[in-house]
Design an enzyme around this catalytic site. Structure first.
Site, PDB file in Angstrom:
ATOM      1  N   GLY A  97       0.809  -1.212   0.000  1.00 52.31           N
ATOM      2  CA  GLY A  97       0.000   0.000   0.000  1.00 52.31           C
ATOM      3  C   GLY A  97       0.845   1.264   0.000  1.00 52.31           C
ATOM      4  O   GLY A  97       0.365   2.348  -0.318  1.00 52.31           O
ATOM      5  N   ARG A  98       2.086   1.114   0.379  1.00 49.38           N
ATOM      6  CA  ARG A  98       2.960   2.301   0.352  1.00 49.38           C
ATOM      7  C   ARG A  98       4.393   1.918   0.011  1.00 49.38           C
ATOM      8  O   ARG A  98       5.343   2.613   0.363  1.00 49.38           O
ATOM      9  CB  ARG A  98       2.923   3.026   1.681  1.00 49.38           C
ATOM     10  N   LYS A 118       9.769   2.740   0.212  1.00 49.88           N
ATOM     11  CA  LYS A 118       8.648   2.653   1.165  1.00 49.88           C
ATOM     12  C   LYS A 118       8.258   4.078   1.535  1.00 49.88           C
ATOM     13  O   LYS A 118       9.091   4.853   2.014  1.00 49.88           O
ATOM     14  CB  LYS A 118       9.094   1.873   2.403  1.00 49.88           C
ATOM     15  N   GLY A 131      -0.196   6.231   1.317  1.00 46.34           N
ATOM     16  CA  GLY A 131       0.987   5.678   0.664  1.00 46.34           C
ATOM     17  C   GLY A 131       2.290   6.309   1.123  1.00 46.34           C
ATOM     18  O   GLY A 131       3.357   6.053   0.551  1.00 46.34           O
ATOM     19  N   ASP A 257       1.507 -11.342   6.901  1.00 50.47           N
ATOM     20  CA  ASP A 257       1.985 -10.490   5.804  1.00 50.47           C
ATOM     21  C   ASP A 257       3.326  -9.851   6.146  1.00 50.47           C
ATOM     22  O   ASP A 257       3.951  -9.236   5.287  1.00 50.47           O
ATOM     23  CB  ASP A 257       0.954  -9.401   5.465  1.00 50.47           C
ATOM     24  N   ASN A 258       3.760 -10.005   7.377  1.00 54.71           N
ATOM     25  CA  ASN A 258       5.067  -9.460   7.767  1.00 54.71           C
ATOM     26  C   ASN A 258       6.087 -10.568   7.994  1.00 54.71           C
ATOM     27  O   ASN A 258       7.095 -10.355   8.666  1.00 54.71           O
ATOM     28  CB  ASN A 258       4.928  -8.608   9.028  1.00 54.71           C
TER      29      ASN A 258
HETATM   30  P1  AMP Z   1       2.085  -2.782   8.174  1.00 58.30           P
HETATM   31  O1  AMP Z   1       1.336  -2.776   9.447  1.00 58.30           O
HETATM   32  O2  AMP Z   1       3.046  -1.639   8.012  1.00 58.30           O
HETATM   33  O3  AMP Z   1       2.729  -4.101   7.881  1.00 58.30           O
HETATM   34  O4  AMP Z   1       1.017  -2.514   7.026  1.00 58.30           O
HETATM   35  C1  AMP Z   1      -0.142  -3.304   6.833  1.00 58.30           C
HETATM   36  C2  AMP Z   1      -0.785  -2.970   5.521  1.00 58.30           C
HETATM   37  O5  AMP Z   1      -1.201  -1.610   5.478  1.00 58.30           O
HETATM   38  C3  AMP Z   1       0.125  -3.155   4.317  1.00 58.30           C
HETATM   39  O6  AMP Z   1      -0.668  -3.643   3.259  1.00 58.30           O
HETATM   40  C4  AMP Z   1       0.602  -1.760   4.039  1.00 58.30           C
HETATM   41  O7  AMP Z   1       0.991  -1.582   2.707  1.00 58.30           O
HETATM   42  C5  AMP Z   1      -0.615  -0.932   4.385  1.00 58.30           C
HETATM   43  N1  AMP Z   1      -0.264   0.447   4.783  1.00 58.30           N
HETATM   44  C6  AMP Z   1       0.356   0.834   5.911  1.00 58.30           C
HETATM   45  N2  AMP Z   1       0.510   2.173   5.939  1.00 58.30           N
HETATM   46  C7  AMP Z   1      -0.018   2.656   4.799  1.00 58.30           C
HETATM   47  C8  AMP Z   1      -0.173   3.974   4.237  1.00 58.30           C
HETATM   48  N3  AMP Z   1       0.270   5.057   4.872  1.00 58.30           N
HETATM   49  N4  AMP Z   1      -0.760   4.064   3.036  1.00 58.30           N
HETATM   50  C9  AMP Z   1      -1.223   2.991   2.384  1.00 58.30           C
HETATM   51  N5  AMP Z   1      -1.103   1.732   2.857  1.00 58.30           N
HETATM   52  C10 AMP Z   1      -0.520   1.555   4.051  1.00 58.30           C
HETATM   53 MG    MG Z   2       3.673  -5.043   6.598  1.00 65.37          MG
END
Ligand code: AMP
Ligand code: MG
Length: 500
Positions: A97-98, A118, A131, A257-258
Protein backbone atom coordinates in the site's frame (compact mmCIF):
# COMPACT_ATOMS: atom_id res chain seq x y z
CA UNK A 1 29.87 -16.49 -10.29
CA UNK A 2 31.20 -13.26 -11.68
CA UNK A 3 29.42 -10.34 -13.16
CA UNK A 4 30.43 -6.83 -13.96
CA UNK A 5 29.66 -4.10 -11.55
CA UNK A 6 28.98 -1.16 -13.78
CA UNK A 7 29.84 2.22 -12.36
CA UNK A 8 26.95 4.07 -13.89
CA UNK A 9 23.34 3.05 -13.63
CA UNK A 10 22.87 3.46 -17.39
CA UNK A 11 24.92 0.28 -17.99
CA UNK A 12 22.84 -1.82 -15.65
CA UNK A 13 19.84 -4.04 -16.04
CA UNK A 14 17.57 -3.35 -13.09
CA UNK A 15 14.65 -5.34 -14.58
CA UNK A 16 12.24 -6.76 -12.03
CA UNK A 17 11.93 -10.56 -12.22
CA UNK A 18 8.60 -10.53 -10.36
CA UNK A 19 7.04 -8.99 -13.46
CA UNK A 20 7.16 -12.35 -15.24
CA UNK A 21 4.57 -13.74 -12.80
CA UNK A 22 0.87 -13.61 -13.82
CA UNK A 23 -0.40 -10.03 -14.02
CA UNK A 24 -2.70 -10.32 -11.00
CA UNK A 25 0.31 -10.88 -8.71
CA UNK A 26 1.15 -7.20 -8.87
CA UNK A 27 0.19 -3.80 -10.21
CA UNK A 28 2.54 -1.71 -12.29
CA UNK A 29 2.55 1.67 -10.64
CA UNK A 30 5.04 4.50 -10.55
CA UNK A 31 5.99 6.32 -7.38
CA UNK A 32 4.28 9.68 -6.98
CA UNK A 33 6.84 12.48 -7.36
CA UNK A 34 7.59 14.61 -4.30
CA UNK A 35 8.20 18.34 -4.00
CA UNK A 36 11.71 18.73 -2.66
CA UNK A 37 13.72 15.56 -2.11
CA UNK A 38 16.70 15.81 0.19
CA UNK A 39 19.12 13.04 1.02
CA UNK A 40 19.10 12.22 4.71
CA UNK A 41 21.32 9.16 4.76
CA UNK A 42 23.04 6.94 2.27
CA UNK A 43 24.30 3.45 3.09
CA UNK A 44 27.60 3.52 1.21
CA UNK A 45 28.62 -0.05 2.09
CA UNK A 46 25.37 -1.48 0.82
CA UNK A 47 25.51 0.71 -2.28
CA UNK A 48 28.95 -0.68 -3.10
CA UNK A 49 27.79 -4.22 -2.44
CA UNK A 50 25.06 -3.69 -5.02
CA UNK A 51 27.57 -2.19 -7.43
CA UNK A 52 25.91 1.20 -7.28
CA UNK A 53 28.01 4.32 -7.45
CA UNK A 54 27.85 6.27 -4.21
CA UNK A 55 28.60 9.48 -6.11
CA UNK A 56 25.72 8.85 -8.46
CA UNK A 57 23.31 7.98 -5.63
CA UNK A 58 24.23 11.22 -3.85
CA UNK A 59 23.84 13.28 -7.05
CA UNK A 60 20.57 15.05 -7.87
CA UNK A 61 19.70 12.21 -10.25
CA UNK A 62 20.38 9.55 -7.61
CA UNK A 63 18.42 11.40 -4.95
CA UNK A 64 15.54 11.85 -7.40
CA UNK A 65 15.60 8.07 -7.90
CA UNK A 66 15.50 7.40 -4.15
CA UNK A 67 12.60 9.86 -3.88
CA UNK A 68 10.62 8.23 -6.68
CA UNK A 69 10.90 11.30 -8.90
CA UNK A 70 12.64 9.38 -11.67
CA UNK A 71 12.73 5.72 -12.65
CA UNK A 72 15.75 3.49 -13.17
CA UNK A 73 16.40 3.01 -16.87
CA UNK A 74 14.15 0.42 -18.47
CA UNK A 75 12.22 -0.53 -15.34
CA UNK A 76 8.45 -0.54 -14.80
CA UNK A 77 8.05 -0.23 -11.03
CA UNK A 78 5.48 -2.43 -9.34
CA UNK A 79 3.55 -3.04 -6.13
CA UNK A 80 2.74 -6.63 -5.12
CA UNK A 81 -0.55 -8.17 -4.04
CA UNK A 82 -0.73 -10.00 -0.75
CA UNK A 83 -3.18 -10.96 2.00
CA UNK A 84 -2.57 -11.86 5.59
CA UNK A 85 -3.71 -12.71 9.06
CA UNK A 86 -3.47 -9.54 11.12
CA UNK A 87 -3.56 -10.32 14.83
CA UNK A 88 -5.16 -13.62 13.87
CA UNK A 89 -7.87 -12.08 11.66
CA UNK A 90 -7.99 -12.98 8.00
CA UNK A 91 -7.66 -10.02 5.62
CA UNK A 92 -7.95 -11.23 2.00
CA UNK A 93 -6.51 -8.09 0.36
CA UNK A 94 -3.58 -6.11 1.69
CA UNK A 95 -0.69 -5.66 -0.73
CA UNK A 96 2.03 -3.03 -1.01
CA UNK A 97 0.00 0.00 0.00
CA UNK A 98 2.96 2.30 0.35
CA UNK A 99 5.85 0.35 -1.09
CA UNK A 100 6.91 0.19 -4.72
CA UNK A 101 9.68 -1.95 -6.16
CA UNK A 102 11.86 0.17 -8.42
CA UNK A 103 14.38 -2.40 -9.51
CA UNK A 104 16.45 -5.49 -8.87
CA UNK A 105 20.23 -5.77 -8.66
CA UNK A 106 22.76 -8.50 -8.06
CA UNK A 107 25.04 -8.05 -5.10
CA UNK A 108 28.73 -8.96 -5.04
CA UNK A 109 27.99 -12.58 -4.25
CA UNK A 110 25.66 -12.79 -7.23
CA UNK A 111 22.44 -12.85 -5.21
CA UNK A 112 19.55 -10.91 -6.71
CA UNK A 113 18.17 -8.27 -4.41
CA UNK A 114 14.95 -6.32 -4.76
CA UNK A 115 15.10 -2.57 -4.34
CA UNK A 116 11.94 -1.01 -2.98
CA UNK A 117 10.82 2.45 -1.95
CA UNK A 118 8.65 2.65 1.17
CA UNK A 119 6.51 5.76 1.52
CA UNK A 120 6.51 6.52 -2.22
CA UNK A 121 2.83 7.25 -2.72
CA UNK A 122 -0.42 5.37 -3.20
CA UNK A 123 -0.82 2.13 -5.12
CA UNK A 124 -3.91 0.12 -6.06
CA UNK A 125 -3.39 -1.65 -2.69
CA UNK A 126 -3.43 1.46 -0.50
CA UNK A 127 -7.00 0.91 0.77
CA UNK A 128 -7.52 4.59 1.45
CA UNK A 129 -4.07 5.15 2.97
CA UNK A 130 -1.87 7.96 1.68
CA UNK A 131 0.99 5.68 0.66
CA UNK A 132 3.39 7.88 2.58
CA UNK A 133 5.69 7.52 5.58
CA UNK A 134 6.78 9.99 8.25
CA UNK A 135 10.40 10.67 9.06
CA UNK A 136 10.25 8.99 12.51
CA UNK A 137 9.25 5.48 11.39
CA UNK A 138 11.57 5.71 8.37
CA UNK A 139 14.53 6.56 10.57
CA UNK A 140 13.51 3.83 12.98
CA UNK A 141 13.46 1.19 10.23
CA UNK A 142 16.79 2.41 8.87
CA UNK A 143 18.50 2.15 12.26
CA UNK A 144 16.88 -1.09 13.43
CA UNK A 145 17.36 -2.99 10.18
CA UNK A 146 21.00 -1.96 9.89
CA UNK A 147 21.55 -2.82 13.56
CA UNK A 148 20.14 -6.29 12.92
CA UNK A 149 22.40 -6.71 9.91
CA UNK A 150 25.46 -5.77 11.95
CA UNK A 151 24.42 -8.29 14.61
CA UNK A 152 24.55 -10.93 11.87
CA UNK A 153 20.79 -11.47 11.79
CA UNK A 154 19.04 -11.95 8.42
CA UNK A 155 17.15 -8.79 7.55
CA UNK A 156 16.03 -6.42 4.85
CA UNK A 157 18.53 -3.59 4.57
CA UNK A 158 18.32 0.16 4.26
CA UNK A 159 20.04 1.71 1.25
CA UNK A 160 19.08 5.26 1.98
CA UNK A 161 16.49 7.68 3.19
CA UNK A 162 15.29 10.98 1.81
CA UNK A 163 12.93 13.60 3.09
CA UNK A 164 10.25 14.62 0.64
CA UNK A 165 9.73 18.28 1.47
CA UNK A 166 6.05 17.44 1.97
CA UNK A 167 4.17 16.93 5.22
CA UNK A 168 2.34 13.72 6.06
CA UNK A 169 -0.63 13.88 8.38
CA UNK A 170 -0.71 11.39 11.24
CA UNK A 171 -1.74 12.53 14.70
CA UNK A 172 -0.05 15.76 13.66
CA UNK A 173 1.74 16.97 10.55
CA UNK A 174 5.17 15.38 10.26
CA UNK A 175 7.92 15.66 7.67
CA UNK A 176 7.47 13.02 4.98
CA UNK A 177 10.30 10.63 4.18
CA UNK A 178 11.01 7.65 1.94
CA UNK A 179 13.11 4.65 2.85
CA UNK A 180 14.86 2.63 0.16
CA UNK A 181 15.03 -0.94 1.36
CA UNK A 182 16.69 -3.96 -0.14
CA UNK A 183 15.85 -7.64 0.33
CA UNK A 184 16.68 -11.03 -1.13
CA UNK A 185 12.96 -11.03 -1.79
CA UNK A 186 9.77 -9.38 -0.58
CA UNK A 187 7.48 -12.40 -0.97
CA UNK A 188 5.60 -12.98 2.26
CA UNK A 189 3.54 -15.80 3.75
CA UNK A 190 0.64 -13.47 2.97
CA UNK A 191 1.57 -13.43 -0.72
CA UNK A 192 0.89 -17.17 -0.90
CA UNK A 193 -2.26 -16.70 1.17
CA UNK A 194 -3.61 -14.12 -1.29
CA UNK A 195 -3.90 -16.76 -4.03
CA UNK A 196 -4.68 -19.69 -1.76
CA UNK A 197 -7.58 -17.67 -0.32
CA UNK A 198 -8.93 -17.26 -3.87
CA UNK A 199 -8.44 -20.97 -4.67
CA UNK A 200 -5.96 -19.95 -7.41
CA UNK A 201 -3.68 -22.97 -7.16
CA UNK A 202 -1.93 -22.25 -10.46
CA UNK A 203 -0.87 -18.88 -9.08
CA UNK A 204 0.36 -20.46 -5.84
CA UNK A 205 2.43 -22.83 -7.98
CA UNK A 206 3.80 -20.00 -10.13
CA UNK A 207 4.77 -18.08 -7.00
CA UNK A 208 6.36 -21.15 -5.44
CA UNK A 209 8.32 -21.82 -8.64
CA UNK A 210 9.46 -18.21 -8.64
CA UNK A 211 10.80 -18.25 -5.08
CA UNK A 212 12.34 -21.68 -5.56
CA UNK A 213 14.18 -20.53 -8.68
CA UNK A 214 15.25 -17.35 -7.00
CA UNK A 215 16.04 -18.55 -3.46
CA UNK A 216 16.14 -22.35 -3.31
CA UNK A 217 17.46 -23.42 -6.71
CA UNK A 218 18.82 -26.60 -5.13
CA UNK A 219 15.21 -27.70 -4.49
CA UNK A 220 14.53 -27.82 -8.23
CA UNK A 221 16.27 -31.15 -8.72
CA UNK A 222 14.35 -32.93 -5.94
CA UNK A 223 11.31 -35.18 -6.36
CA UNK A 224 8.96 -32.54 -4.93
CA UNK A 225 10.52 -29.07 -4.83
CA UNK A 226 7.52 -27.67 -2.92
CA UNK A 227 8.24 -29.93 0.04
CA UNK A 228 11.79 -28.63 0.04
CA UNK A 229 10.53 -25.09 -0.16
CA UNK A 230 8.31 -25.67 2.87
CA UNK A 231 11.13 -27.30 4.83
CA UNK A 232 13.48 -24.47 3.89
CA UNK A 233 11.07 -21.73 4.97
CA UNK A 234 10.41 -23.52 8.27
CA UNK A 235 14.12 -23.91 8.92
CA UNK A 236 14.92 -20.28 8.11
CA UNK A 237 12.15 -18.95 10.35
CA UNK A 238 13.18 -21.21 13.25
CA UNK A 239 16.73 -19.92 12.89
CA UNK A 240 15.61 -16.30 12.54
CA UNK A 241 13.29 -16.23 15.54
CA UNK A 242 15.96 -17.95 17.64
CA UNK A 243 18.32 -15.11 16.73
CA UNK A 244 15.70 -12.52 17.69
CA UNK A 245 15.23 -14.17 21.05
CA UNK A 246 18.96 -14.24 21.70
CA UNK A 247 19.32 -10.46 21.30
CA UNK A 248 16.06 -9.51 22.99
CA UNK A 249 14.39 -8.33 19.79
CA UNK A 250 10.61 -8.01 19.70
CA UNK A 251 9.19 -7.69 16.20
CA UNK A 252 5.86 -6.41 17.44
CA UNK A 253 3.63 -7.19 14.40
CA UNK A 254 4.23 -10.78 13.39
CA UNK A 255 1.22 -10.85 11.09
CA UNK A 256 1.55 -13.37 8.26
CA UNK A 257 1.99 -10.49 5.80
CA UNK A 258 5.07 -9.46 7.77
CA UNK A 259 6.78 -12.87 7.60
CA UNK A 260 9.19 -13.20 4.71
CA UNK A 261 9.73 -16.37 2.70
CA UNK A 262 13.47 -15.57 2.56
CA UNK A 263 13.83 -15.76 6.35
CA UNK A 264 14.80 -12.09 6.55
CA UNK A 265 13.42 -9.85 9.29
CA UNK A 266 10.95 -7.61 7.48
CA UNK A 267 8.58 -4.68 8.11
CA UNK A 268 10.08 -2.83 11.03
CA UNK A 269 7.17 -1.08 12.67
CA UNK A 270 6.73 -0.92 16.42
CA UNK A 271 9.63 -3.34 16.93
CA UNK A 272 12.15 -2.86 19.72
CA UNK A 273 15.04 -4.35 21.60
CA UNK A 274 14.12 -4.85 25.22
CA UNK A 275 16.22 -3.38 27.98
CA UNK A 276 15.15 -5.24 31.14
CA UNK A 277 14.61 -8.93 30.59
CA UNK A 278 10.91 -9.54 30.82
CA UNK A 279 9.56 -12.59 28.95
CA UNK A 280 6.06 -11.13 28.60
CA UNK A 281 7.36 -7.79 27.27
CA UNK A 282 5.26 -5.92 24.69
CA UNK A 283 6.12 -2.49 23.27
CA UNK A 284 3.65 -2.12 20.44
CA UNK A 285 0.73 0.17 21.18
CA UNK A 286 -1.53 -1.93 18.95
CA UNK A 287 -0.68 -5.32 20.51
CA UNK A 288 -3.20 -5.05 23.32
CA UNK A 289 -3.41 -8.73 24.19
CA UNK A 290 0.28 -9.46 23.97
CA UNK A 291 -0.16 -11.79 21.00
CA UNK A 292 3.31 -10.79 19.81
CA UNK A 293 5.04 -10.50 23.21
CA UNK A 294 8.71 -11.46 23.36
CA UNK A 295 8.17 -15.00 24.61
CA UNK A 296 5.26 -15.61 22.22
CA UNK A 297 7.40 -15.17 19.13
CA UNK A 298 8.49 -18.81 18.68
CA UNK A 299 4.84 -19.99 18.92
CA UNK A 300 3.58 -17.29 16.60
CA UNK A 301 6.27 -18.35 14.15
CA UNK A 302 4.77 -21.83 14.06
CA UNK A 303 1.24 -20.46 13.73
CA UNK A 304 2.30 -18.40 10.72
CA UNK A 305 4.22 -21.28 9.17
CA UNK A 306 1.11 -23.44 9.52
CA UNK A 307 -0.78 -20.85 7.46
CA UNK A 308 2.04 -21.01 4.89
CA UNK A 309 1.94 -24.83 4.79
CA UNK A 310 -1.83 -24.71 4.17
CA UNK A 311 -1.26 -22.74 0.99
CA UNK A 312 1.18 -25.36 -0.32
CA UNK A 313 -0.95 -28.45 0.45
CA UNK A 314 -2.33 -28.73 -3.10
CA UNK A 315 1.27 -28.92 -4.36
CA UNK A 316 2.73 -31.36 -1.85
CA UNK A 317 1.14 -34.54 -3.24
CA UNK A 318 -1.64 -35.56 -5.62
CA UNK A 319 -3.40 -37.34 -2.78
CA UNK A 320 -4.77 -34.84 -0.28
CA UNK A 321 -4.30 -37.01 2.80
CA UNK A 322 -0.70 -37.61 1.86
CA UNK A 323 -0.21 -33.89 1.21
CA UNK A 324 -1.61 -32.92 4.61
CA UNK A 325 0.52 -35.56 6.35
CA UNK A 326 3.59 -34.23 4.59
CA UNK A 327 2.81 -30.65 5.67
CA UNK A 328 2.27 -31.79 9.26
CA UNK A 329 5.51 -33.72 9.30
CA UNK A 330 7.40 -30.64 8.10
CA UNK A 331 5.76 -28.43 10.74
CA UNK A 332 6.48 -31.01 13.44
CA UNK A 333 10.18 -30.31 12.92
CA UNK A 334 9.82 -26.67 13.86
CA UNK A 335 9.92 -26.95 17.68
CA UNK A 336 13.00 -29.14 17.50
CA UNK A 337 14.70 -26.81 15.01
CA UNK A 338 13.88 -23.74 17.07
CA UNK A 339 15.17 -25.31 20.29
CA UNK A 340 18.31 -26.49 18.56
CA UNK A 341 19.12 -23.00 17.22
CA UNK A 342 18.07 -21.18 20.35
CA UNK A 343 19.69 -23.67 22.72
CA UNK A 344 23.01 -23.60 20.91
CA UNK A 345 22.97 -19.81 20.80
CA UNK A 346 22.14 -19.50 24.49
CA UNK A 347 25.01 -21.78 25.51
CA UNK A 348 27.37 -19.68 23.39
CA UNK A 349 26.14 -16.57 25.16
CA UNK A 350 26.94 -18.29 28.48
CA UNK A 351 30.45 -19.27 27.35
CA UNK A 352 29.58 -22.95 27.54
CA UNK A 353 30.46 -25.40 24.82
CA UNK A 354 28.84 -28.71 25.55
CA UNK A 355 25.19 -29.28 25.00
CA UNK A 356 24.19 -31.20 28.13
CA UNK A 357 21.48 -30.96 30.77
CA UNK A 358 23.68 -29.32 33.41
CA UNK A 359 24.73 -26.56 31.01
CA UNK A 360 21.19 -26.01 29.82
CA UNK A 361 20.01 -25.78 33.44
CA UNK A 362 22.60 -23.16 34.34
CA UNK A 363 21.61 -21.13 31.26
CA UNK A 364 17.89 -21.24 32.13
CA UNK A 365 18.69 -20.31 35.70
CA UNK A 366 20.52 -17.21 34.47
CA UNK A 367 17.46 -16.11 32.49
CA UNK A 368 15.29 -16.66 35.56
CA UNK A 369 17.70 -14.54 37.53
CA UNK A 370 17.47 -11.75 34.96
CA UNK A 371 13.68 -11.92 34.93
CA UNK A 372 13.39 -11.90 38.71
CA UNK A 373 15.86 -9.01 39.02
CA UNK A 374 14.47 -7.11 35.99
CA UNK A 375 18.09 -6.80 34.95
CA UNK A 376 19.24 -5.40 31.61
CA UNK A 377 19.42 -8.30 29.15
CA UNK A 378 22.16 -6.98 26.86
CA UNK A 379 24.36 -5.48 29.54
CA UNK A 380 24.25 -8.55 31.80
CA UNK A 381 25.41 -10.86 29.03
CA UNK A 382 28.04 -8.40 27.86
CA UNK A 383 29.51 -8.00 31.32
CA UNK A 384 29.30 -11.73 31.98
CA UNK A 385 31.58 -12.03 28.95
CA UNK A 386 34.42 -10.33 30.85
CA UNK A 387 34.41 -12.38 34.06
CA UNK A 388 37.38 -14.47 35.11
CA UNK A 389 37.04 -18.00 36.31
CA UNK A 390 39.25 -17.85 39.39
CA UNK A 391 39.11 -14.17 40.21
CA UNK A 392 35.69 -13.01 41.40
CA UNK A 393 36.88 -9.39 41.75
CA UNK A 394 35.39 -8.55 38.35
CA UNK A 395 31.99 -9.95 39.31
CA UNK A 396 30.99 -6.59 40.70
CA UNK A 397 30.32 -5.44 37.13
CA UNK A 398 27.44 -7.90 36.92
CA UNK A 399 26.44 -7.94 40.60
CA UNK A 400 25.83 -4.20 40.48
CA UNK A 401 23.14 -4.72 37.84
CA UNK A 402 20.97 -6.49 40.41
CA UNK A 403 19.20 -4.76 43.29
CA UNK A 404 19.87 -7.90 45.32
CA UNK A 405 23.11 -9.57 44.18
CA UNK A 406 22.83 -12.63 46.45
CA UNK A 407 20.99 -14.85 43.91
CA UNK A 408 23.60 -13.91 41.29
CA UNK A 409 26.43 -14.96 43.63
CA UNK A 410 24.81 -18.34 44.22
CA UNK A 411 24.23 -18.79 40.49
CA UNK A 412 27.73 -17.74 39.49
CA UNK A 413 29.33 -20.44 41.64
CA UNK A 414 27.31 -23.09 39.76
CA UNK A 415 28.19 -21.44 36.45
CA UNK A 416 31.89 -21.51 37.37
CA UNK A 417 31.63 -25.22 38.21
CA UNK A 418 30.27 -25.82 34.74
CA UNK A 419 33.02 -23.70 33.15
CA UNK A 420 35.69 -25.62 35.09
CA UNK A 421 34.52 -28.92 33.65
CA UNK A 422 35.10 -27.47 30.18
CA UNK A 423 38.69 -26.36 30.81
CA UNK A 424 38.59 -23.42 28.47
CA UNK A 425 40.93 -20.54 29.29
CA UNK A 426 39.49 -17.17 30.23
CA UNK A 427 40.84 -15.36 27.20
CA UNK A 428 39.24 -17.61 24.62
CA UNK A 429 35.98 -17.88 26.54
CA UNK A 430 35.81 -14.10 26.98
CA UNK A 431 36.53 -13.51 23.30
CA UNK A 432 33.96 -16.10 22.24
CA UNK A 433 31.30 -14.59 24.49
CA UNK A 434 32.02 -11.04 23.39
CA UNK A 435 31.60 -12.11 19.78
CA UNK A 436 27.99 -13.16 20.46
CA UNK A 437 26.93 -10.80 23.25
CA UNK A 438 26.64 -7.32 21.76
CA UNK A 439 27.73 -4.25 23.66
CA UNK A 440 25.37 -2.15 21.57
CA UNK A 441 21.79 -2.61 20.51
CA UNK A 442 19.55 0.05 19.02
CA UNK A 443 18.04 0.99 22.35
CA UNK A 444 14.61 2.58 22.21
CA UNK A 445 15.53 5.73 24.01
CA UNK A 446 18.49 6.30 21.68
CA UNK A 447 16.32 5.80 18.63
CA UNK A 448 13.79 8.24 20.10
CA UNK A 449 16.54 10.79 20.85
CA UNK A 450 17.91 10.50 17.30
CA UNK A 451 14.48 11.15 15.83
CA UNK A 452 13.87 14.12 18.10
CA UNK A 453 17.25 15.71 17.42
CA UNK A 454 16.78 15.39 13.68
CA UNK A 455 13.15 16.51 13.61
CA UNK A 456 13.41 19.36 16.08
CA UNK A 457 16.91 20.68 15.53
CA UNK A 458 18.01 19.20 12.22
CA UNK A 459 20.85 17.65 14.22
CA UNK A 460 22.02 14.31 12.82
CA UNK A 461 24.74 13.86 15.46
CA UNK A 462 22.80 11.43 17.69
CA UNK A 463 21.70 9.43 14.63
CA UNK A 464 25.26 9.17 13.35
CA UNK A 465 26.55 8.09 16.77
CA UNK A 466 23.82 5.46 17.05
CA UNK A 467 24.59 4.13 13.57
CA UNK A 468 28.29 3.98 14.44
CA UNK A 469 27.89 1.90 17.60
CA UNK A 470 25.14 -0.35 16.28
CA UNK A 471 27.14 -0.80 13.07
CA UNK A 472 29.85 -2.73 14.96
CA UNK A 473 27.91 -3.91 17.98
CA UNK A 474 30.40 -6.42 19.33
CA UNK A 475 33.24 -3.88 19.54
CA UNK A 476 33.74 -1.40 22.37
CA UNK A 477 33.52 2.27 21.35
CA UNK A 478 35.12 4.19 24.20
CA UNK A 479 33.85 7.57 23.03
CA UNK A 480 30.26 6.32 22.95
CA UNK A 481 30.33 4.15 26.09
CA UNK A 482 27.04 5.77 27.19
CA UNK A 483 25.29 4.04 24.34
CA UNK A 484 25.79 0.72 26.16
CA UNK A 485 23.72 1.88 29.09
CA UNK A 486 20.05 1.25 29.64
CA UNK A 487 17.84 4.34 29.78
CA UNK A 488 17.65 6.45 32.90
CA UNK A 489 14.13 6.25 34.41
CA UNK A 490 13.01 9.44 32.66
CA UNK A 491 14.33 8.18 29.30
CA UNK A 492 12.43 4.88 29.26
CA UNK A 493 10.26 4.37 26.18
CA UNK A 494 7.21 2.38 27.21
CA UNK A 495 5.40 2.10 23.91
CA UNK A 496 6.26 2.01 20.24
CA UNK A 497 3.96 2.87 17.37
CA UNK A 498 3.42 1.60 13.84
CA UNK A 499 3.49 5.11 12.46
CA UNK A 500 1.19 4.21 9.57
P1 AMP B 1 2.08 -2.78 8.17
O1 AMP B 1 1.34 -2.78 9.45
O2 AMP B 1 3.05 -1.64 8.01
O3 AMP B 1 2.73 -4.10 7.88
O4 AMP B 1 1.02 -2.51 7.03
C1 AMP B 1 -0.14 -3.30 6.83
C2 AMP B 1 -0.78 -2.97 5.52
O5 AMP B 1 -1.20 -1.61 5.48
C3 AMP B 1 0.13 -3.16 4.32
O6 AMP B 1 -0.67 -3.64 3.26
C4 AMP B 1 0.60 -1.76 4.04
O7 AMP B 1 0.99 -1.58 2.71
C5 AMP B 1 -0.62 -0.93 4.39
N1 AMP B 1 -0.26 0.45 4.78
C6 AMP B 1 0.36 0.83 5.91
N2 AMP B 1 0.51 2.17 5.94
C7 AMP B 1 -0.02 2.66 4.80
C8 AMP B 1 -0.17 3.97 4.24
N3 AMP B 1 0.27 5.06 4.87
N4 AMP B 1 -0.76 4.06 3.04
C9 AMP B 1 -1.22 2.99 2.38
N5 AMP B 1 -1.10 1.73 2.86
C10 AMP B 1 -0.52 1.56 4.05
MG1 MG C 1 3.67 -5.04 6.60
Amino acid sequence: MSHDHATTEADRDFGISYAKLPGDCYAQVAPTPVAAPKLLKLNCDLARDLGLSVEWLASPEGVATLAGNRALAGVDPLATAYAGHQFGNWVPSLGDGRAIQIGEARDRSGIRRDIQLKGSGPTPFSRGGDGRAAIGPVLREYVLSEAMFALGIPTTRALGMVTTGEPVYRERAEPGAILTRVAAGFVRVGTFQYFHGRAMTDHVRALADYVIERQNPSAMGGSNPYRELLAGVIDRQAALIARWMLVGFIHGVMNTDNMSITGETIDYGPCAFMDEYEPGKVFSSIDRNGRYAYQQQPNVGLWNLTRFAETLVPLLADDETEAVESAKAALDHYPELFHRYYGAGLLEKMGLVESNDENRAVASAFLELLAAGRADFTLCFRRLSTLHLDDPAGDEAVRSLFADPAPFDAWSSTWRERLRTERRDDASRNAGMQAVNPAFIARNHRVAQSIEALENDGDSGPLDALLTVTGSPYTEHAEFADYESPPAPHEVVHQTFCGT
